[in-house]
Design a protein around this motif. Structure first.
Motif, PDB file in Angstrom:
ATOM      1  N   LYS A   1      -7.053  -6.883  -4.063  1.00  0.00           N
ATOM      2  CA  LYS A   1      -6.196  -6.497  -2.948  1.00  0.00           C
ATOM      3  C   LYS A   1      -6.148  -4.976  -2.854  1.00  0.00           C
TER       4      LYS A   1
ATOM      5  N   LEU B   1       2.615  -7.368  -6.041  1.00  0.00           N
ATOM      6  CA  LEU B   1       1.626  -6.309  -6.258  1.00  0.00           C
ATOM      7  C   LEU B   1       2.307  -4.972  -6.548  1.00  0.00           C
TER       8      LEU B   1
ATOM      9  N   LYS C   1       5.527  -8.520   2.058  1.00  0.00           N
ATOM     10  CA  LYS C   1       4.333  -9.364   1.910  1.00  0.00           C
ATOM     11  C   LYS C   1       3.753  -9.331   0.498  1.00  0.00           C
ATOM     12  N   ASN C   2       3.936  -8.208  -0.216  1.00  0.00           N
ATOM     13  CA  ASN C   2       3.224  -8.017  -1.488  1.00  0.00           C
ATOM     14  C   ASN C   2       4.134  -7.457  -2.584  1.00  0.00           C
TER      15      ASN C   2
ATOM     16  N   ILE D   1      -4.494  -1.525  -1.780  1.00  0.00           N
ATOM     17  CA  ILE D   1      -3.220  -0.881  -1.476  1.00  0.00           C
ATOM     18  C   ILE D   1      -3.482   0.611  -1.339  1.00  0.00           C
TER      19      ILE D   1
ATOM     20  N   VAL E   1       4.955  -3.937   3.511  1.00  0.00           N
ATOM     21  CA  VAL E   1       4.194  -4.174   2.281  1.00  0.00           C
ATOM     22  C   VAL E   1       5.090  -4.830   1.236  1.00  0.00           C
TER      23      VAL E   1
END
Length: 285
Positions: A2, A202, A198-199, A4, A195
């Protein structure tokens, strides 16, 4: 993997990020962390967060608090550097200005409006009892623009981090009149809300990795020489900087957010305050 996107100033504070990226620490967590250097500083990074051209910014505390209050859809998820930032107050080497009081009612060079160099001019004015309404600004974009402005006289002084700017002082390009430390932790980690929504996991992994690096950063063998070489600093200056710099692995406290907003309001930089939860989000590690 992923991807970023992360942005920060090209300064020694951010070496832990570069070491972690170079050593593959984020890739081990399935994260391709794409770093962008932003020499223009906090004002530019606020715009990048708003525009979605970065997901994370390592950003000055006062700048991102101001911008979140102003509608930036981002949140602070952690303090990155707990210690204050020491803003050197610089004039051109040939300037007739010798003392802080000489700078009253003159023009300050700033990277852009909303940047640390802009906001700290208000803090410095307040410290010296100057009327904020008398402040005048010349936008110079970055440190090279400040060199031009102070050399050709379109601005009178420039506030930038003490150690980053010291090579220009050593070379006789700038003369430092004084320092103005921030009354709050200097750098925080800010993330776009989209962000985070959704993540979040992470972001949690990213914080775990960087916290591992900052906890042990000062203990890396010959870290002073590594920093001096990478950032073209004198070893003795880096050693002094390391002695006064403290990284953090914790989030910013409600009382600190309250204090920052009160100071920004006192300086007429913000016209209202918002709740702690509108500025800060705790990410579970």
């Amino acid at each position: 993997m992923k991807t970023i996107k992360i942005a920060g100033v090209p300064e020694h504070f951010n070496l832990p990020w570069h070491l972690a990226i170079e050593e593959g620490a984020f890739e081990e967590r399935g994260i391709d962390l794409e770093w962008t250097d932003v020499p223009e500083g906090t004002g530019k990074m606020c715009n990048m967060l708003r525009e979605g051209t970065t997901d994370i910014a390592i950003i000055l505390t006062e700048g991102i608090v101001k911008d979140i209050v102003g509608g930036n859809p981002s949140k602070i998820v952690q303090v990155f550097v707990q210690s204050p930032l020491y803003w050197g107050i610089h004039v051109g080497a040939q300037s007739n200005h010798k003392t802080l009081n000489d700078l009253k009612n003159t023009t300050t060079a700033i990277s852009r409006y909303g940047s640390g160099s802009h906001l700290m001019a208000y803090v410095n004015a307040n410290n010296n009892g100057w009327d904020h309404n008398d402040l005048k600004f010349e936008v110079v974009n970055n440190i090279n623009g400040a060199v031009d402005a102070l050399t050709n006289g379109t601005a009178d002084y420039f506030m930038w981090e003490h150690f980053t700017t010291k090579p220009l002082v050593d070379k006789g390009i700038f003369r430092r009149i004084s320092d103005c430390p921030t009354p709050w932790p200097c750098f925080v980690i800010a993330v776009r809300e989209e962000v985070l929504n959704k993540n979040a996991s992470l972001i949690s992994h990213i914080l775990e990795v960087i916290n591992t690096y900052t906890e042990d950063f000062k203990d890396i063998p010959s870290i002073d020489r590594m920093l001096a070489n990478r950032y073209e600093q004198k070893v003795e200056d880096i050693q002094e900087w390391l002695s006064i710099t403290r990284w953090s692995q914790e989030n910013i406290s409600p009382i600190m957010i309250k204090n920052i907003q009160e100071q920004l309001a006192l300086l007429n930089i913000i016209d209202h305050s918002v709740s702690y939860n509108e500025i800060v989000q705790n990410v579970t590690l």
